[in-house]
Design a protein around this motif. Sequence first.
Motif, PDB file in Angstrom:
ATOM      1  N   TRP A   1     -43.162  44.628 111.395  1.00  0.00           N
ATOM      2  CA  TRP A   1     -42.310  43.646 112.048  1.00  0.00           C
ATOM      3  C   TRP A   1     -41.040  43.412 111.234  1.00  0.00           C
ATOM      4  O   TRP A   1     -39.958  43.259 111.807  1.00  0.00           O
ATOM      5  N   GLU A   2     -41.151  43.394 109.933  1.00  0.00           N
ATOM      6  CA  GLU A   2     -39.955  43.204 109.110  1.00  0.00           C
ATOM      7  C   GLU A   2     -38.929  44.294 109.392  1.00  0.00           C
ATOM      8  O   GLU A   2     -37.730  44.013 109.540  1.00  0.00           O
ATOM      9  N   GLU A   3     -39.380  45.528 109.491  1.00  0.00           N
ATOM     10  CA  GLU A   3     -38.453  46.630 109.773  1.00  0.00           C
ATOM     11  C   GLU A   3     -37.853  46.494 111.171  1.00  0.00           C
ATOM     12  O   GLU A   3     -36.639  46.649 111.365  1.00  0.00           O
ATOM     13  N   CYS A   4     -38.686  46.206 112.154  1.00  0.00           N
ATOM     14  CA  CYS A   4     -38.212  46.092 113.534  1.00  0.00           C
ATOM     15  C   CYS A   4     -37.202  44.958 113.669  1.00  0.00           C
ATOM     16  O   CYS A   4     -36.124  45.140 114.248  1.00  0.00           O
ATOM     17  N   PHE A   5     -37.536  43.793 113.141  1.00  0.00           N
ATOM     18  CA  PHE A   5     -36.627  42.659 113.243  1.00  0.00           C
ATOM     19  C   PHE A   5     -35.341  42.913 112.470  1.00  0.00           C
ATOM     20  O   PHE A   5     -34.242  42.579 112.946  1.00  0.00           O
ATOM     21  N   SER A   6     -35.444  43.499 111.285  1.00  0.00           N
ATOM     22  CA  SER A   6     -34.250  43.766 110.471  1.00  0.00           C
ATOM     23  C   SER A   6     -33.270  44.652 111.215  1.00  0.00           C
ATOM     24  O   SER A   6     -32.056  44.398 111.208  1.00  0.00           O
TER      25      SER A   6
END
Length: 326
Positions: free
Chosen positions: A176-181
Amino acid sequence: MQASQDWDGTPNWEKEPEVPEQHIRYIDDNVQAKLPGGVTAYEIVPHGASFWTRTARIEAFEENGQPLRFFLKASIGDDGKGMMHGEFESMKVLHETMPELVPRPIAWGTYATAEDIHFLLCEFHDMDEGLCSLDTFPKLVANLHKKGVSPTGQFGFPVSTYQGRLPQDPRWCDSWEECFSRNLDIMFEHELKAQGPHDAELAELRRTVMARIVPRLLRPMESGGRRVVPRLIHGDLWEGNAGTDRATAIPKIFDACSWYAHSEFEMAPWRPARQKMRKPYVDAYLRHCPPSEPTEDFDGRNALYALRFNLCSSALYPGNLNYRNV
């Protein structure tokens, strides 16, 4: 971020939509062809308002004479084609997951009479545009998130969707961190293009948020044995994209730009001061779907998600809004 005290939250938008009005004054052959079998359309009437599209109501009848109504949205150009495709796929999966909450999408396509005009065709619902019930709306949204689990177990979406007319990054990923970033950085880019590239304050905000705040708030949810389950979200769920069916009194959501995301992201539009769905809706939602661990970071995550929503709003309405005061 605060709204000015004399602003009611409605952007001043004086431009005519790019789609020529003539294209919602007639029923194109390809629109007629996408209607359910045995249905004949006989009238089209402009209905509602949109900043980038034209919208209309189609009057029709079945073979037995039973009257029917459909909702038509028309867009223009390559971005308009992507918008209609993304919205159709979003509404399709939302309706499959929670049919009571979402108008049934019927088709999307391109006009036979104008190859640059694209359309979305849905069921028509006569809507009360006031705020949806605090008793029913948050519970329905929470149920959508509980039921709508990613088919791949990843974050993303099968096709590109558009928030307004701004494309999002649909690529699947495990974090999720990668997707949101990725999607937050896209909104920073959209904002720079809309407001001007020589903004030192925005550049510094971008560096700080991407390098420090995102990892601080999102990484703990995916550390120490924790994980975020990708959930189906509407993607732009403010009060302008929701209403109440006058016939059933059940809330409906529309104008979706879905992805499989952290379910708390859905509440991003409920934080800014200009919005009408505010903290009571957040609190009601959390009674049905508690915050992710660590729970003490919930408010910070909500503020971070709202920043992305604000950047998007500012980029969509340059000259009317600015990320500093939305």
